[in-house]
Scaffold this motif. Structure first.
Motif, PDB file in Angstrom:
ATOM      1  N   ASP A 161      -5.819  -0.317 -15.584  1.00  0.00           N
ATOM      2  CA  ASP A 161      -5.302  -1.107 -14.463  1.00  0.00           C
ATOM      3  C   ASP A 161      -5.302  -0.311 -13.164  1.00  0.00           C
ATOM      4  O   ASP A 161      -5.091  -0.883 -12.092  1.00  0.00           O
ATOM      5  CB  ASP A 161      -3.881  -1.592 -14.763  1.00  0.00           C
ATOM      6  N   ALA A 162      -5.534   1.000 -13.260  1.00  0.00           N
ATOM      7  CA  ALA A 162      -5.484   1.851 -12.068  1.00  0.00           C
ATOM      8  C   ALA A 162      -6.523   1.431 -11.032  1.00  0.00           C
ATOM      9  O   ALA A 162      -6.263   1.466  -9.823  1.00  0.00           O
ATOM     10  CB  ALA A 162      -5.674   3.316 -12.459  1.00  0.00           C
ATOM     11  N   ALA A 163      -7.714   1.028 -11.477  1.00  0.00           N
ATOM     12  CA  ALA A 163      -8.765   0.632 -10.535  1.00  0.00           C
ATOM     13  C   ALA A 163      -8.376  -0.646  -9.796  1.00  0.00           C
ATOM     14  O   ALA A 163      -8.609  -0.775  -8.588  1.00  0.00           O
ATOM     15  CB  ALA A 163     -10.090   0.437 -11.267  1.00  0.00           C
ATOM     16  N   ARG A 164      -7.783  -1.595 -10.519  1.00  0.00           N
ATOM     17  CA  ARG A 164      -7.360  -2.847  -9.879  1.00  0.00           C
ATOM     18  C   ARG A 164      -6.307  -2.564  -8.794  1.00  0.00           C
ATOM     19  O   ARG A 164      -6.441  -3.011  -7.656  1.00  0.00           O
ATOM     20  CB  ARG A 164      -6.797  -3.810 -10.930  1.00  0.00           C
ATOM     21  N   PHE A 165      -5.292  -1.784  -9.147  1.00  0.00           N
ATOM     22  CA  PHE A 165      -4.250  -1.466  -8.176  1.00  0.00           C
ATOM     23  C   PHE A 165      -4.783  -0.541  -7.076  1.00  0.00           C
ATOM     24  O   PHE A 165      -4.356  -0.613  -5.931  1.00  0.00           O
ATOM     25  CB  PHE A 165      -3.045  -0.832  -8.870  1.00  0.00           C
ATOM     26  N   GLY A 166      -5.716   0.331  -7.452  1.00  0.00           N
ATOM     27  CA  GLY A 166      -6.266   1.267  -6.485  1.00  0.00           C
ATOM     28  C   GLY A 166      -6.939   0.576  -5.319  1.00  0.00           C
ATOM     29  O   GLY A 166      -6.943   1.079  -4.187  1.00  0.00           O
ATOM     30  N   ALA A 167      -7.533  -0.582  -5.569  1.00  0.00           N
ATOM     31  CA  ALA A 167      -8.182  -1.342  -4.503  1.00  0.00           C
ATOM     32  C   ALA A 167      -7.185  -1.785  -3.439  1.00  0.00           C
ATOM     33  O   ALA A 167      -7.558  -2.096  -2.318  1.00  0.00           O
ATOM     34  CB  ALA A 167      -8.891  -2.562  -5.097  1.00  0.00           C
ATOM     35  N   LYS A 168      -5.886  -1.786  -3.813  1.00  0.00           N
ATOM     36  CA  LYS A 168      -4.836  -2.149  -2.862  1.00  0.00           C
ATOM     37  C   LYS A 168      -4.125  -0.908  -2.301  1.00  0.00           C
ATOM     38  O   LYS A 168      -3.144  -1.044  -1.571  1.00  0.00           O
ATOM     39  CB  LYS A 168      -3.784  -3.020  -3.558  1.00  0.00           C
ATOM     40  N   PRO A 179       0.828  -1.213   0.000  1.00  0.00           N
ATOM     41  CA  PRO A 179       0.000   0.000   0.000  1.00  0.00           C
ATOM     42  C   PRO A 179       0.857   1.256   0.000  1.00  0.00           C
ATOM     43  O   PRO A 179       1.904   1.300   0.653  1.00  0.00           O
ATOM     44  CB  PRO A 179      -0.797  -0.131   1.310  1.00  0.00           C
ATOM     45  N   GLY A 180       0.398   2.258  -0.746  1.00  0.00           N
ATOM     46  CA  GLY A 180       1.170   3.481  -0.889  1.00  0.00           C
ATOM     47  C   GLY A 180       2.179   3.416  -2.021  1.00  0.00           C
ATOM     48  O   GLY A 180       2.883   4.387  -2.306  1.00  0.00           O
ATOM     49  N   GLY A 181       2.252   2.261  -2.678  1.00  0.00           N
ATOM     50  CA  GLY A 181       3.205   2.072  -3.755  1.00  0.00           C
ATOM     51  C   GLY A 181       2.725   2.651  -5.078  1.00  0.00           C
ATOM     52  O   GLY A 181       1.609   3.165  -5.197  1.00  0.00           O
ATOM     53  N   CYS A 182       3.593   2.539  -6.078  1.00  0.00           N
ATOM     54  CA  CYS A 182       3.287   3.115  -7.394  1.00  0.00           C
ATOM     55  C   CYS A 182       3.890   2.259  -8.500  1.00  0.00           C
ATOM     56  O   CYS A 182       5.051   1.850  -8.417  1.00  0.00           O
ATOM     57  CB  CYS A 182       3.837   4.537  -7.479  1.00  0.00           C
ATOM     58  N   ARG A 195       3.290  11.811  -1.500  1.00  0.00           N
ATOM     59  CA  ARG A 195       2.507  13.043  -1.395  1.00  0.00           C
ATOM     60  C   ARG A 195       1.650  13.266  -2.642  1.00  0.00           C
ATOM     61  O   ARG A 195       0.733  14.082  -2.644  1.00  0.00           O
ATOM     62  CB  ARG A 195       3.424  14.239  -1.149  1.00  0.00           C
ATOM     63  N   LEU A 196       1.957  12.518  -3.713  1.00  0.00           N
ATOM     64  CA  LEU A 196       1.152  12.568  -4.935  1.00  0.00           C
ATOM     65  C   LEU A 196       0.129  11.431  -4.928  1.00  0.00           C
ATOM     66  O   LEU A 196      -0.231  10.902  -5.968  1.00  0.00           O
ATOM     67  CB  LEU A 196       2.053  12.451  -6.171  1.00  0.00           C
ATOM     68  N   GLY A 197      -0.334  11.091  -3.760  1.00  0.00           N
ATOM     69  CA  GLY A 197      -1.161   9.908  -3.574  1.00  0.00           C
ATOM     70  C   GLY A 197      -2.500   9.892  -4.292  1.00  0.00           C
ATOM     71  O   GLY A 197      -3.152   8.860  -4.355  1.00  0.00           O
ATOM     72  N   TYR A 198      -2.927  11.034  -4.852  1.00  0.00           N
ATOM     73  CA  TYR A 198      -4.214  11.062  -5.580  1.00  0.00           C
ATOM     74  C   TYR A 198      -3.996  11.031  -7.088  1.00  0.00           C
ATOM     75  O   TYR A 198      -4.951  11.120  -7.863  1.00  0.00           O
ATOM     76  CB  TYR A 198      -4.998  12.311  -5.170  1.00  0.00           C
ATOM     77  N   LEU A 199      -2.751  10.889  -7.512  1.00  0.00           N
ATOM     78  CA  LEU A 199      -2.423  10.887  -8.938  1.00  0.00           C
ATOM     79  C   LEU A 199      -2.314   9.454  -9.440  1.00  0.00           C
ATOM     80  O   LEU A 199      -1.380   8.728  -9.105  1.00  0.00           O
ATOM     81  CB  LEU A 199      -1.105  11.628  -9.177  1.00  0.00           C
ATOM     82  N   THR A 200      -3.289   9.052 -10.236  1.00  0.00           N
ATOM     83  CA  THR A 200      -3.276   7.692 -10.784  1.00  0.00           C
ATOM     84  C   THR A 200      -4.156   7.634 -12.029  1.00  0.00           C
ATOM     85  O   THR A 200      -4.935   8.552 -12.312  1.00  0.00           O
ATOM     86  CB  THR A 200      -3.761   6.672  -9.723  1.00  0.00           C
ATOM     87  N   GLY A 201      -3.987   6.564 -12.809  1.00  0.00           N
ATOM     88  CA  GLY A 201      -4.846   6.334 -13.965  1.00  0.00           C
ATOM     89  C   GLY A 201      -4.683   7.331 -15.094  1.00  0.00           C
ATOM     90  O   GLY A 201      -5.633   7.592 -15.828  1.00  0.00           O
ATOM     91  N   THR A 202      -3.470   7.860 -15.257  1.00  0.00           N
ATOM     92  CA  THR A 202      -3.283   8.847 -16.320  1.00  0.00           C
ATOM     93  C   THR A 202      -1.891   8.717 -16.925  1.00  0.00           C
ATOM     94  O   THR A 202      -0.995   8.087 -16.353  1.00  0.00           O
ATOM     95  CB  THR A 202      -3.499  10.278 -15.777  1.00  0.00           C
ATOM     96  N   SER A 252       1.352   5.937 -16.439  1.00  0.00           N
ATOM     97  CA  SER A 252       2.271   5.708 -17.552  1.00  0.00           C
ATOM     98  C   SER A 252       2.941   7.024 -17.923  1.00  0.00           C
ATOM     99  O   SER A 252       2.414   8.105 -17.642  1.00  0.00           O
ATOM    100  CB  SER A 252       1.549   5.106 -18.773  1.00  0.00           C
ATOM    101  N   VAL A 253       4.113   6.913 -18.531  1.00  0.00           N
ATOM    102  CA  VAL A 253       4.914   8.080 -18.918  1.00  0.00           C
ATOM    103  C   VAL A 253       5.438   7.866 -20.329  1.00  0.00           C
ATOM    104  O   VAL A 253       6.040   6.832 -20.609  1.00  0.00           O
ATOM    105  CB  VAL A 253       6.108   8.275 -17.956  1.00  0.00           C
ATOM    106  N   PRO A 254       5.218   8.824 -21.241  1.00  0.00           N
ATOM    107  CA  PRO A 254       5.853   8.754 -22.560  1.00  0.00           C
ATOM    108  C   PRO A 254       7.101   9.645 -22.568  1.00  0.00           C
ATOM    109  O   PRO A 254       6.994  10.858 -22.620  1.00  0.00           O
ATOM    110  CB  PRO A 254       4.782   9.322 -23.502  1.00  0.00           C
ATOM    111  N   PRO A 255       8.286   9.071 -22.467  1.00  0.00           N
ATOM    112  CA  PRO A 255       9.487   9.882 -22.334  1.00  0.00           C
ATOM    113  C   PRO A 255       9.858  10.606 -23.620  1.00  0.00           C
ATOM    114  O   PRO A 255       9.937  10.010 -24.691  1.00  0.00           O
ATOM    115  CB  PRO A 255      10.559   8.863 -21.944  1.00  0.00           C
ATOM    116  N   GLY A 256      10.104  11.887 -23.508  1.00  0.00           N
ATOM    117  CA  GLY A 256      10.467  12.693 -24.676  1.00  0.00           C
ATOM    118  C   GLY A 256      11.915  12.580 -25.079  1.00  0.00           C
ATOM    119  O   GLY A 256      12.354  13.238 -26.020  1.00  0.00           O
TER     120      GLY A 256
END
Length: 263
Positions: A189-196, A119-122, A238-245, A202-206
């Motif tokens: 997949d954010a919802a599946r992981f979010g339950a935990k 929990p709290g992971g990313c 501290r970015l704990g509300y950032l997911t699924g994007t 995801s990141v598209p590196p420039g």
């Protein structure tokens, strides 16, 4: 024990730069590649600097191999971060090989780490600007869910779309589709992981933007160290509300409206 961060593709480039920052943040880092020997110099550099780092060989296109990696990671401590940076570029294999490595490889690694993430992971999967620059009509989006239920049918559907293209364009199209899929997969997949209590991004590196430098708002390529800083920052709880994007860091290339067809 220190929290654990697993980095696929951590032996060179932005993966290696990210490993340095993550180690400095206090993680025990596991660098992952097809051949552990190729990671030795990166591990040596990190350990000489006083950090905890090790190498682990894993074939990301093989589910069992990914599961062994996940099991090893959880034996090392709380798994708080998975940075899936490894991938296959258009010049590195056939269209099907690219799909298996980039698309199904992402499914494999996310599935393997789902049971062990703390929990709290990313979890951060790596997409690409090509997912935005390629024409949207080529993306077989309606078939993406098959990757979770029927992998061979998924590949068949993807290849059917790719084979409509000229032969000399097929590896590039396969790459674009595979990375467009990664964005979709991480979002869904954010919802599946979010339950935990785990975030999924995801990141598209420039840093891969050489062909499109002229279209960049900054008129230069991204540096591996800049992309690494983003990966490391996104792990901050501290970015704990950032997911699924999908977090775009491309120097403004996509914002320019350039198309992969017009370069």
């Amino acid at each position: 024990m220190k929290p654990v961060c697993v980095i696929t593709g951590g032996g060179s480039g932005m993966g290696r730069a990210t490993a340095k920052l993550v180690c400095e943040a206090g993680y025990h880092v596991i660098l992952v590649g097809r051949t552990a020997a190729k990671l030795e110099s990166a591990v040596a550099e990190l350990t000489e600097a006083g950090h905890e780092a090790e190498a682990f060989a894993c074939d990301l296109s093989d589910r069992a191999s990914c599961e062994k990696l996940a099991q090893h990671a959880v034996e090392c401590g709380q798994v708080k971060a998975l940075l899936h940076i490894a991938g296959m570029s258009p010049h590195m294999g056939s269209p099907e090989a690219i799909l298996r490595a980039n698309a199904l490889g992402t499914v494999n690694i996310n599935d393997a780490f789902y049971p062990v993430m703390a929990p709290g992971g990313c979890v951060i999967d790596t997409s690409s600007m090509s997912a935005y620059l390629a024409p949207g009509f080529i993306m077989p989006k309606h078939s993406y869910p098959l990757a979770r239920t029927d992998r061979e049918k998924f590949l068949k559907k993807m290849m059917a779309r790719i084979n409509l293209m000229p032969k000399n364009a097929r590896t590039g199209v396969a790459y674009s589709i595979s990375k467009h899929f990664v964005i979709w997969f991480a979002k869904t997949d954010a919802a599946r992981f979010g339950a935990k209590g785990v975030r999924c991004l995801s990141v598209p590196p420039g840093a891969e933007a050489q062909t499109f430098t002229a279209h960049s708002a900054l008129k230069r390529n991204g540096r591996p160290e800049e992309i690494a800083a983003l990966y490391a920052l996104l792990l901050d709880e501290r970015l704990g509300y950032l997911t699924g994007t999908d977090i775009v860091m491309d120097g403004g290339v996509i914002a320019s409206g350039v198309s992969g067809l017009s370069r």
